[in-house]
Design a protein around this motif. Structure first.
Motif, PDB file in Angstrom:
ATOM      1  N   UNK A  38      24.099   5.161  -6.051  1.00  0.00           N
ATOM      2  CA  UNK A  38      23.323   3.994  -5.622  1.00  0.00           C
ATOM      3  C   UNK A  38      22.510   4.146  -4.547  1.00  0.00           C
ATOM      4  N   UNK A  39      22.964   4.930  -3.527  1.00  0.00           N
ATOM      5  CA  UNK A  39      22.237   5.051  -2.434  1.00  0.00           C
ATOM      6  C   UNK A  39      20.751   5.944  -2.458  1.00  0.00           C
ATOM      7  N   UNK A  40      20.814   6.859  -3.524  1.00  0.00           N
ATOM      8  CA  UNK A  40      19.392   7.366  -3.695  1.00  0.00           C
ATOM      9  C   UNK A  40      18.479   6.561  -4.227  1.00  0.00           C
ATOM     10  N   UNK A  41      19.135   5.684  -5.365  1.00  0.00           N
ATOM     11  CA  UNK A  41      18.298   4.732  -6.028  1.00  0.00           C
ATOM     12  C   UNK A  41      17.735   3.340  -5.113  1.00  0.00           C
ATOM     13  N   UNK A  44      22.275   0.641  -2.819  1.00  0.00           N
ATOM     14  CA  UNK A  44      23.649   0.650  -1.926  1.00  0.00           C
ATOM     15  C   UNK A  44      23.211  -0.544  -0.961  1.00  0.00           C
ATOM     16  N   UNK A  45      24.400  -0.840  -0.303  1.00  0.00           N
ATOM     17  CA  UNK A  45      24.363  -1.800   0.786  1.00  0.00           C
ATOM     18  C   UNK A  45      23.758  -1.520   1.882  1.00  0.00           C
ATOM     19  N   UNK A  46      23.709  -0.280   2.314  1.00  0.00           N
ATOM     20  CA  UNK A  46      23.122   0.368   3.219  1.00  0.00           C
ATOM     21  C   UNK A  46      21.750   0.782   3.334  1.00  0.00           C
ATOM     22  N   UNK A  47      21.016   0.526   4.293  1.00  0.00           N
ATOM     23  CA  UNK A  47      19.589   0.947   4.237  1.00  0.00           C
ATOM     24  C   UNK A  47      19.402   2.419   5.010  1.00  0.00           C
ATOM     25  N   UNK A  48      18.335   3.132   4.480  1.00  0.00           N
ATOM     26  CA  UNK A  48      18.145   4.521   5.079  1.00  0.00           C
ATOM     27  C   UNK A  48      17.304   4.397   6.434  1.00  0.00           C
TER      28      UNK A  48
END
Length: 114
Positions: A38-41, A44-48
């Motif tokens: 999810x994060x690479x897409x 996810x709930x957290x931003x980068x």
């Protein structure tokens, strides 16, 4: 003999990859999906903190359905590079990257029209 070596190399590569990934997926499957998929897409709930004004980020942020377009463009670029680096290729193979690049844009136009 060459086929056996290729199969052996593939099995070894898969075993090494599985040994590095499976334990973490088994310890906390939810966190694994969150961090690896999810994060690479960007889902996810957290931003980068590494967000930048590169074309992919601008598309994903400001264009309706931009995440799909940005992902399709990355796939199309990867396919184009793969076709250019293949030792034995045909010019017609360059049509394949056009499919993901055009498909999501077609879907976006269809969803915008009433």
């Amino acid at each position: 003999m060459g086929r056996l070596a290729a199969v052996r190399a593939a099995v070894t590569a898969l075993a090494v990859a599985a040994a590095g990934v499976v334990p973490f997926a088994l310890v906390d499957p939810h966190a694994f999906v969150e961090h690896v998929m999810l994060f690479p897409l960007g889902a996810a709930g957290a931003g980068s903190p590494a967000i930048s004004p590169l074309p992919g980020q601008l598309l994903a942020t400001h264009v309706p359905g931009g995440r799909a377009v940005a992902a399709a463009d990355r796939v199309a670029l990867g396919l184009t590079l793969a076709m250019c680096l293949m030792p034995a290729t045909r010019f017609g193979y360059l049509v394949y990257p056009l499919v993901p690049a055009a498909w999501f844009r077609r879907d976006l136009r269809a969803t915008r029209t009433p």
